[in-house]
Write an enzyme that holds these catalytic residues in place. Structure first.
Site, PDB file in Angstrom:
ATOM      1  N   CYS B 169       0.824  -1.127   0.152  1.00  0.00           N
ATOM      2  CA  CYS B 169       0.028   0.154  -0.273  1.00  0.00           C
ATOM      3  C   CYS B 169       1.081   1.052   0.114  1.00  0.00           C
ATOM      4  O   CYS B 169       0.313   1.968  -0.022  1.00  0.00           O
ATOM      5  CB  CYS B 169      -0.967   0.379   1.190  1.00  0.00           C
ATOM      6  SG  CYS B 169      -1.574  -1.504   0.946  1.00  0.00           S
ATOM      7  N   HIS B 301      -2.154   8.422   6.368  1.00  0.00           N
ATOM      8  CA  HIS B 301      -1.820   6.553   5.710  1.00  0.00           C
ATOM      9  C   HIS B 301      -4.170   6.190   6.136  1.00  0.00           C
ATOM     10  O   HIS B 301      -4.788   5.624   5.005  1.00  0.00           O
ATOM     11  CB  HIS B 301      -1.188   5.692   5.936  1.00  0.00           C
ATOM     12  CG  HIS B 301      -1.523   4.619   5.920  1.00  0.00           C
ATOM     13  ND1 HIS B 301      -1.653   4.481   3.337  1.00  0.00           N
ATOM     14  CD2 HIS B 301      -1.605   3.230   5.354  1.00  0.00           C
ATOM     15  CE1 HIS B 301      -1.713   3.102   3.541  1.00  0.00           C
ATOM     16  NE2 HIS B 301      -1.754   2.448   4.551  1.00  0.00           N
ATOM     17  N   GLU B 312      -0.838   5.029  14.250  1.00  0.00           N
ATOM     18  CA  GLU B 312      -0.589   6.224  13.299  1.00  0.00           C
ATOM     19  C   GLU B 312      -0.491   7.635  14.127  1.00  0.00           C
ATOM     20  O   GLU B 312       0.309   8.639  14.133  1.00  0.00           O
ATOM     21  CB  GLU B 312      -1.134   6.249  11.516  1.00  0.00           C
ATOM     22  CG  GLU B 312      -0.746   7.864  10.755  1.00  0.00           C
ATOM     23  CD  GLU B 312      -1.681   7.561   9.473  1.00  0.00           C
ATOM     24  OE1 GLU B 312      -2.429   6.926   9.556  1.00  0.00           O
ATOM     25  OE2 GLU B 312      -1.168   8.340   9.218  1.00  0.00           O
ATOM     26  N   LYS B 333      -9.350   7.918   2.461  1.00  0.00           N
ATOM     27  CA  LYS B 333      -9.300   6.096   2.213  1.00  0.00           C
ATOM     28  C   LYS B 333     -10.506   6.459   2.492  1.00  0.00           C
ATOM     29  O   LYS B 333     -11.532   6.142   2.183  1.00  0.00           O
ATOM     30  CB  LYS B 333      -8.780   5.739   3.336  1.00  0.00           C
ATOM     31  CG  LYS B 333      -7.552   5.512   2.399  1.00  0.00           C
ATOM     32  CD  LYS B 333      -6.248   4.588   2.555  1.00  0.00           C
ATOM     33  CE  LYS B 333      -5.404   4.801   2.352  1.00  0.00           C
ATOM     34  NZ  LYS B 333      -4.259   5.255   2.688  1.00  0.00           N
ATOM     35  N   HIS B 338      -9.491   2.075   0.206  1.00  0.00           N
ATOM     36  CA  HIS B 338      -8.001   1.644  -0.072  1.00  0.00           C
ATOM     37  C   HIS B 338      -7.466   1.598  -1.548  1.00  0.00           C
ATOM     38  O   HIS B 338      -7.542   0.479  -1.987  1.00  0.00           O
ATOM     39  CB  HIS B 338      -7.765   0.804   1.194  1.00  0.00           C
ATOM     40  CG  HIS B 338      -6.467   1.361   1.128  1.00  0.00           C
ATOM     41  ND1 HIS B 338      -5.450   1.696   0.726  1.00  0.00           N
ATOM     42  CD2 HIS B 338      -5.728   0.469   2.793  1.00  0.00           C
ATOM     43  CE1 HIS B 338      -4.243   1.352   1.265  1.00  0.00           C
ATOM     44  NE2 HIS B 338      -4.218   0.669   2.047  1.00  0.00           N
ATOM     45  N   PHE B 397       2.290  -2.584   4.249  1.00  0.00           N
ATOM     46  CA  PHE B 397       1.693  -4.159   5.124  1.00  0.00           C
ATOM     47  C   PHE B 397       3.739  -4.178   5.145  1.00  0.00           C
ATOM     48  O   PHE B 397       4.083  -4.048   4.335  1.00  0.00           O
ATOM     49  CB  PHE B 397       0.902  -5.038   4.267  1.00  0.00           C
ATOM     50  CG  PHE B 397      -0.350  -5.092   4.710  1.00  0.00           C
ATOM     51  CD1 PHE B 397      -0.701  -4.789   6.381  1.00  0.00           C
ATOM     52  CD2 PHE B 397      -1.042  -6.180   4.055  1.00  0.00           C
ATOM     53  CE1 PHE B 397      -2.030  -4.495   6.928  1.00  0.00           C
ATOM     54  CE2 PHE B 397      -2.536  -6.515   5.033  1.00  0.00           C
ATOM     55  CZ  PHE B 397      -2.908  -5.526   6.124  1.00  0.00           C
TER      56      PHE B 397
END
Lengths: 81, 410
Positions: B169, B301, B312, B333, B338, B397
């Site tokens: 991502c 994010h 985050e 998002k 996403h 990830f």
């Protein structure tokens, strides 16, 4: 399933993303922008549609569309005997 | 010589529509692009997609095909189709479409999380569901993660260095950071950079569900009772250009890309540790040469998963300290889903639009504060924005982090 010239031309137009009206017998594959990968896709689609097994190598030296279609019909006829 | 890097072209396609203006207006109007998606594999009911997603409703490839003077779109995996329409828009925007010499010298760095998923699954369906023993002959060239790069190169005559970057991502964010470095190093005057993904397929959906990462209804970044992410898809492309080169040819300067930071957590495959995120922000700020008290728009994010947002938020508070309160945090998002490997690029173009318009688009789906996520969030109506600096986070990830910093064009 019977294979005929018109169906073959339909499949060529669909797989190579060229206008059906541009598919005249004298046109060369080069001038139509039909490249080797397109020929592979066309042969694959014909095999799928008509249950044929065609040899890719038979089509390597083909120049004009007319030759290409004739060769397809010829090989298909042998295959379907 | 310190070369500065300008953003001279932008293009985007997302669940909010085709064209950057469609995505931007979709963010500002607050309606969002997430809808319930319900599909059944061959009507059998054995395999289903049923849940929220932000799906690209359709692709208009007519401008791409007019430029190519032939039909190309029907032969592409959706990821490559999205990449081409976003890239075409960016090249038109940058005034490069009729500049074959400049395009020939350009480079391409493009990201994607997993390549042509639709193509891959069509092949597998034949083999494992239909009992066939062959797949379409273009399966490999359509599904490879670099198919987007090859298509852009062929269609626009780009002959410089060109390759794909994969970091889940954060793929397109890493691609943009490396593209910036390439220009600074004097290796390219122009780099076409961004990312594309099209992963809303039965297999991918089932796999995301198995991770228990997906929300049942909506993406609610930093909200209490948030339950997970919502899958999106699409592409965004930016034209990055040596600033002097851009000024000399009179190109539009949308913003400057002034810093990039990257790091890895070396911690866990799916859980972020926050330490790596802070290090990526530190590196990006040092690279940009700006102070932490510079007011900024932070494009988080912000996936909407319980743990990701908490970590985050902690990382942001730790990095900015008390200065966090002078910033505004957005999490788009919640509107476009996403977009996986395309996410970083989509969020950079929308962040640049936010700077240019002086507006922070609202976070959607917000139910109320979570004490673990105390941040100055953009909520409700679009907020007036005075900051000239954008910080865009992408944390993937594998613990692969990328932070980009852009500054409004002056």
């Amino acid at each position: 399933l019977a294979i005929d010239r018109n169906t073959v031309l339909d499949i060529i137009a669909e797989e190579a993303l060229v206008e059906r009206s541009a598919l005249t017998p004298e046109a060369t594959l080069d001038s139509l922008g039909i490249a080797s990968l397109d020929i592979i896709s066309i042969v694959f689609a014909l095999e799928e549609r008509f249950g044929l097994t065609l040899e890719q190598s038979d089509f390597e030296d083909v120049q004009s569309l007319g030759q290409f279609v004739d060769l397809i019909l010829d090989r298909a006829a042998i295959e379907q005997l | 010589v310190t070369r500065r890097v300008a953003i001279t072209g932008m293009g985007c396609i997302s669940g909010l529509g085709q064209g950057l203006s469609a995505t931007w207006s979709g963010l500002v109007d607050g309606l969002g692009g997430i809808r319930r998606l319900s599909r059944s594999f061959r009507e059998e009911g054995r395999l289903v997609i049923d849940g929220p997603a932000a799906v690209v409703a359709g692709v208009d490839g007519s401008a791409v095909e007019a430029h190519a003077a032939r039909r190309v779109m029907a032969q592409l995996d959706p990821a490559a189709a999205y990449a081409l329409v976003a890239t075409h828009e960016a090249l038109v925007d940058a005034g490069l479409l009729d500049q074959p010499k400049l395009l020939a010298e350009a480079s391409i760095l493009y990201g994607g999380a997993s390549g042509g998923n639709v193509t891959l699954e069509e092949g597998y369906a034949r083999l494992f569901a239909n009992g066939q023993t062959s797949v379409h002959p273009l399966t490999i060239p359509k599904m490879m993660p670099s198919a987007t790069v090859g298509q852009i190169s062929m269609l626009y005559g780009v002959r410089g260095a060109a390759f794909a970057i994969a970091s889940a991502c954060a793929s397109s964010a890493h691609a943009l950071g490396e593209a910036m470095h390439r220009i600074r190093a004097g290796r390219s005057k122009i780099v076409i950079a961004g990312g594309a993904d099209a992963s809303i397929t039965f297999g991918s959906w089932t796999a995301w569900k198995a991770l228990r990462a997906m929300a049942p209804d909506a993406c609610r970044p930093f909200s209490r009772d948030r339950q997970g992410m919502v899958l999106g898809e699409g592409a965004a492309t930016l034209v990055l250009e040596d600033l002097d080169h851009a000024l000399a040819r009179g190109a539009p300067i949308h913003a400057e890309l002034i810093g990039a930071g990257a790091s890895s957590d070396a911690f866990d495959l799916t859980q972020p540790d926050g330490v790596g995120a802070v290090r990526a922000m530190e590196e990006a700020y040092a690279d940009a040469g700006i102070a932490r008290d510079t007011p900024c728009l932070i494009s988080a994010h912000g996936t909407g998963t319980p743990l990701n947002d908490k970590v985050e938020a902690q990382a942001l508070r730790q990095f900015f300290g008390p200065h966090i309160e002078r910033n505004i945090v957005i999490a788009t998002k919640s509107a476009h889903g996403h977009a996986l490997g395309a996410g970083g690029a989509v969020e950079l173009v929308t962040g640049v639009q936010a700077l240019a318009n002086g507006l922070a688009p609202p976070i959607l789906g917000y139910l109320g504060p979570d004490p673990d996520c105390g941040l100055p969030l953009a909520l409700g109506e679009p907020q007036r924005l005075h900051a000239e600096t954008l910080v865009s986070n992408s944390f993937a990830f594998g613990g692969l982090n990328s932070v980009l910093i852009a500054r409004r064009a002056r």
